[in-house]
Design a protein around this motif. Structure first.
Motif, PDB file in Angstrom:
ATOM      1  N   ALA A 205       0.849  -1.205   0.000  1.00 37.39           N
ATOM      2  CA  ALA A 205       0.000   0.000   0.000  1.00 37.39           C
ATOM      3  C   ALA A 205       0.879   1.248   0.000  1.00 37.39           C
ATOM      4  O   ALA A 205       0.626   2.226   0.720  1.00 37.39           O
ATOM      5  CB  ALA A 205      -0.978  -0.004   1.170  1.00 37.39           C
ATOM      6  N   LEU A 206       1.909   1.199  -0.821  1.00 38.83           N
ATOM      7  CA  LEU A 206       2.862   2.304  -0.948  1.00 38.83           C
ATOM      8  C   LEU A 206       2.288   3.401  -1.842  1.00 38.83           C
ATOM      9  O   LEU A 206       1.327   3.177  -2.580  1.00 38.83           O
ATOM     10  CB  LEU A 206       4.179   1.787  -1.517  1.00 38.83           C
ATOM     11  N   ALA A 212      -0.479  -5.134  -9.089  1.00 39.13           N
ATOM     12  CA  ALA A 212       0.544  -5.888  -9.828  1.00 39.13           C
ATOM     13  C   ALA A 212       1.939  -5.607  -9.274  1.00 39.13           C
ATOM     14  O   ALA A 212       2.777  -6.517  -9.174  1.00 39.13           O
ATOM     15  CB  ALA A 212       0.482  -5.539 -11.317  1.00 39.13           C
ATOM     16  N   GLU A 213       2.195  -4.358  -8.907  1.00 40.09           N
ATOM     17  CA  GLU A 213       3.515  -4.015  -8.352  1.00 40.09           C
ATOM     18  C   GLU A 213       3.708  -4.644  -6.977  1.00 40.09           C
ATOM     19  O   GLU A 213       4.803  -5.133  -6.654  1.00 40.09           O
ATOM     20  CB  GLU A 213       3.652  -2.499  -8.272  1.00 40.09           C
ATOM     21  N   ALA A 214       2.671  -4.646  -6.167  1.00 40.03           N
ATOM     22  CA  ALA A 214       2.768  -5.285  -4.857  1.00 40.03           C
ATOM     23  C   ALA A 214       3.024  -6.782  -5.011  1.00 40.03           C
ATOM     24  O   ALA A 214       3.827  -7.372  -4.285  1.00 40.03           O
ATOM     25  CB  ALA A 214       1.490  -5.039  -4.050  1.00 40.03           C
ATOM     26  N   SER A 230       8.303 -10.403   6.823  1.00 41.39           N
ATOM     27  CA  SER A 230       7.444  -9.465   7.533  1.00 41.39           C
ATOM     28  C   SER A 230       6.858  -8.526   6.495  1.00 41.39           C
ATOM     29  O   SER A 230       7.606  -7.845   5.785  1.00 41.39           O
ATOM     30  CB  SER A 230       8.235  -8.676   8.581  1.00 41.39           C
ATOM     31  N   LEU A 231       5.541  -8.494   6.394  1.00 43.93           N
ATOM     32  CA  LEU A 231       4.847  -7.732   5.353  1.00 43.93           C
ATOM     33  C   LEU A 231       3.942  -6.700   6.026  1.00 43.93           C
ATOM     34  O   LEU A 231       2.921  -7.058   6.610  1.00 43.93           O
ATOM     35  CB  LEU A 231       4.035  -8.670   4.454  1.00 43.93           C
ATOM     36  N   TYR A 232       4.336  -5.438   5.940  1.00 40.04           N
ATOM     37  CA  TYR A 232       3.674  -4.378   6.672  1.00 40.04           C
ATOM     38  C   TYR A 232       2.891  -3.454   5.746  1.00 40.04           C
ATOM     39  O   TYR A 232       3.375  -3.055   4.684  1.00 40.04           O
ATOM     40  CB  TYR A 232       4.696  -3.517   7.428  1.00 40.04           C
ATOM     41  N   HIS A 233       1.696  -3.103   6.184  1.00 40.36           N
ATOM     42  CA  HIS A 233       0.910  -2.073   5.507  1.00 40.36           C
ATOM     43  C   HIS A 233       1.503  -0.708   5.875  1.00 40.36           C
ATOM     44  O   HIS A 233       1.711  -0.410   7.050  1.00 40.36           O
ATOM     45  CB  HIS A 233      -0.549  -2.162   5.982  1.00 40.36           C
ATOM     46  N   GLU A 257      -7.329  -5.725  -1.290  1.00 42.59           N
ATOM     47  CA  GLU A 257      -6.965  -6.635  -2.387  1.00 42.59           C
ATOM     48  C   GLU A 257      -5.509  -7.065  -2.275  1.00 42.59           C
ATOM     49  O   GLU A 257      -5.171  -8.240  -2.475  1.00 42.59           O
ATOM     50  CB  GLU A 257      -7.193  -5.946  -3.736  1.00 42.59           C
ATOM     51  N   MET A 258      -4.652  -6.103  -1.962  1.00 42.73           N
ATOM     52  CA  MET A 258      -3.230  -6.427  -1.802  1.00 42.73           C
ATOM     53  C   MET A 258      -3.034  -7.409  -0.657  1.00 42.73           C
ATOM     54  O   MET A 258      -2.258  -8.365  -0.763  1.00 42.73           O
ATOM     55  CB  MET A 258      -2.427  -5.145  -1.544  1.00 42.73           C
ATOM     56  N   GLN A 259      -3.746  -7.197   0.432  1.00 42.45           N
ATOM     57  CA  GLN A 259      -3.600  -8.088   1.579  1.00 42.45           C
ATOM     58  C   GLN A 259      -4.070  -9.499   1.244  1.00 42.45           C
ATOM     59  O   GLN A 259      -3.411 -10.490   1.609  1.00 42.45           O
ATOM     60  CB  GLN A 259      -4.383  -7.529   2.764  1.00 42.45           C
ATOM     61  N   ASP A 260      -5.174  -9.617   0.546  1.00 43.23           N
ATOM     62  CA  ASP A 260      -5.654 -10.936   0.125  1.00 43.23           C
ATOM     63  C   ASP A 260      -4.637 -11.615  -0.777  1.00 43.23           C
ATOM     64  O   ASP A 260      -4.413 -12.832  -0.687  1.00 43.23           O
ATOM     65  CB  ASP A 260      -6.994 -10.802  -0.601  1.00 43.23           C
ATOM     66  N   MET A 261      -4.013 -10.826  -1.644  1.00 45.59           N
ATOM     67  CA  MET A 261      -2.988 -11.376  -2.537  1.00 45.59           C
ATOM     68  C   MET A 261      -1.799 -11.895  -1.723  1.00 45.59           C
ATOM     69  O   MET A 261      -1.264 -12.968  -1.997  1.00 45.59           O
ATOM     70  CB  MET A 261      -2.544 -10.293  -3.517  1.00 45.59           C
ATOM     71  N   LEU A 262      -1.389 -11.127  -0.704  1.00 41.58           N
ATOM     72  CA  LEU A 262      -0.264 -11.547   0.138  1.00 41.58           C
ATOM     73  C   LEU A 262      -0.565 -12.870   0.824  1.00 41.58           C
ATOM     74  O   LEU A 262       0.299 -13.761   0.880  1.00 41.58           O
ATOM     75  CB  LEU A 262       0.025 -10.491   1.215  1.00 41.58           C
ATOM     76  N   PHE A 263      -1.782 -12.992   1.362  1.00 41.94           N
ATOM     77  CA  PHE A 263      -2.164 -14.240   2.019  1.00 41.94           C
ATOM     78  C   PHE A 263      -2.037 -15.414   1.048  1.00 41.94           C
ATOM     79  O   PHE A 263      -1.500 -16.471   1.393  1.00 41.94           O
ATOM     80  CB  PHE A 263      -3.607 -14.159   2.524  1.00 41.94           C
TER      81      PHE A 263
END
Length: 418
Positions: A205-206, A212-214, A230-233, A257-263
């Motif tokens: 969430a930069l 796609a970049e995340a 370690s994946l931080y918002h 959406e990004m968080q769901d992708m990370l999971f």
């Protein structure tokens, strides 16, 4: 990771003041050992946190106690002060073994190899260390030199936590990082060559970041097969440059959406999502951070370091002087503690749950009493409310957040503040 700051009332406060004559460390320890409000059945594991307060450049999102290096920093003086700080703290932890060490900052990897070796030698001289101790040091990719990191390993560092944040050049620039994408990859290669245990820090969430970049950042990190991620918002913390000049960041839906992708990405690669922001290969959880989340004890030395130390009848928090110059002066005067207070019974339930509910698998019921000296009855009303809202699961053995509770963790934690 820096220990969380104390919250709630300062019941039983024994706050130090800069003008007061310093008490003998032995007298302070004896005062804490007197009968008190709690009855802890056993003392928790003890960790050591060492704070190195300098960095090359202050990142615009950073609210840690870090200060830009301007014309160098007093390494020898600071190392001598930390040894003196540790010596003064010994009566509070006498006879207790250290199970993990974390050297954080700032950028500890700015230390010379000789300086780090001196620090580790002082720690080994003064403290009994567990034979399987985990010793982590934070490192910035812009400070990686192969020879220096081989020396760090020889000095006793056996785990690195590398602040990558992103492999994307545009996002690294937006975050004010001193390294580029190539240096990030080189740092991981050096870590691989010298350490079999390391963590990569990434943020998502930069500013202006796309899904796609995340995904590309996470895929790149996973390709290096780090034992831990370690994946931080990105959060816009108060008193930071980003708080004063907010960048354009993804909205809540895009962040979700990004968080769901990370999971999905981490699970597919075999990583266990065991804490809000932590993902580990099987058996490679961060033991130092686990001790925080399970409400263990930690002694913090160095500028601004926090401590939580348990005694049979009380739990005490401390904070050292924050500014490096003030810290050096106060250590030399024999009084490094700026603030010191005893946790009140009303604070303990919240503080325990604030930490333990970050763990996806929760905690064993008995741990609450072991670490707080209270029975579960002290938070029964809050447990019932959280369970009724569908935020918490509990049975005779375990208490853990539900999937809904993990999604709305702040709301779940807030219940225990009442």
């Amino acid at each position: 990771m820096i220990p969380i700051k104390p919250v709630g009332s300062h019941a039983g406060s024994v706050a130090s003041t800069a003008g007061a004559a310093p008490s003998s460390p032995v007298d302070v320890a004896n005062a804490f050992l007197r009968p008190g409000a709690l009855q802890l059945p056993t003392l928790p594991p003890l960790s050591l946190y060492v704070h190195f307060p300098w960095c090359v450049r202050k990142c615009p999102y950073c609210d840690f106690n870090s200060h830009e290096v301007r014309g160098g920093f007093p390494e020898e003086e600071y190392l001598a002060a930390m040894r003196r700080d540790l010596e003064m703290a010994l009566p509070l932890i006498w006879g207790r073994k250290i199970y993990t060490i974390f050297i954080g900052g700032g950028t500890p990897s700015l230390m010379s190899a000789a300086g780090l070796d001196r620090l580790m030698s002082d720690i080994r001289t003064l403290l009994p260390l567990d034979g399987a101790i985990e010793v982590t040091m934070e490192a910035n990719p812009g400070t990686f030199e192969a020879d220096k990191f081989r020396s760090y390993r020889a000095s006793g560092i056996n785990r690195l936590s590398i602040g990558i944040q992103s492999f994307n050049a545009r996002h690294l620039e937006a975050l004010g990082r001193i390294h580029d994408a190539g240096e990030a990859r080189k740092a991981v290669d050096i870590a691989h060559a010298n350490f079999d245990n390391f963590n990569l820090d990434l943020m998502f969430a930069l500013p202006s970041q796309t899904l796609a970049e995340a995904k590309e950042d996470v895929s790149t990190a996973i390709a290096f097969a780090p034992p831990h991620l370690s994946l931080y918002h990105l959060t816009l913390e108060p008193n930071t440059y980003f708080a004063k000049h907010p960048p354009v960041v993804p909205d809540d839906d895009s962040s979700a959406e990004m968080q769901d992708m990370l999971f999905a990405q981490t699970a597919a690669a075999g990583y266990q999502h065991y804490e809000v922001s932590a993902y580990a290969q099987p058996g490679r959880q961060a033991r130092h951070n686990l001790n925080y989340w399970q409400f263990g004890d930690y002694l913090g030395i160095g500028a601004g370091a926090h401590s939580k130390i348990s005694f049979p009848h009380r739990i005490v928090r401390q904070m050292r002087y924050k500014q490096p110059k003030a810290y050096l002066e106060q250590v030399n005067a024999g009084r490094p503690i700026q603030e010191e207070f005893e946790l009140g019974r009303d604070d303990l339930g919240f503080e325990f749950m604030l930490n333990a509910l970050r763990l996806n698998e929760g905690f064993e019921v008995n741990l609450f009493t072991e670490r707080t000296g209270l029975t579960l009855n002290a938070i029964e009303k809050q447990l019932n409310l959280a369970e009724a809202k569908g935020l918490l699961y509990r049975d005779h053995r375990i208490i853990r957040p539900t999937e809904l509770g993990r999604r709305f963790l702040n709301d779940l934690q807030q219940i225990f503040l009442n």
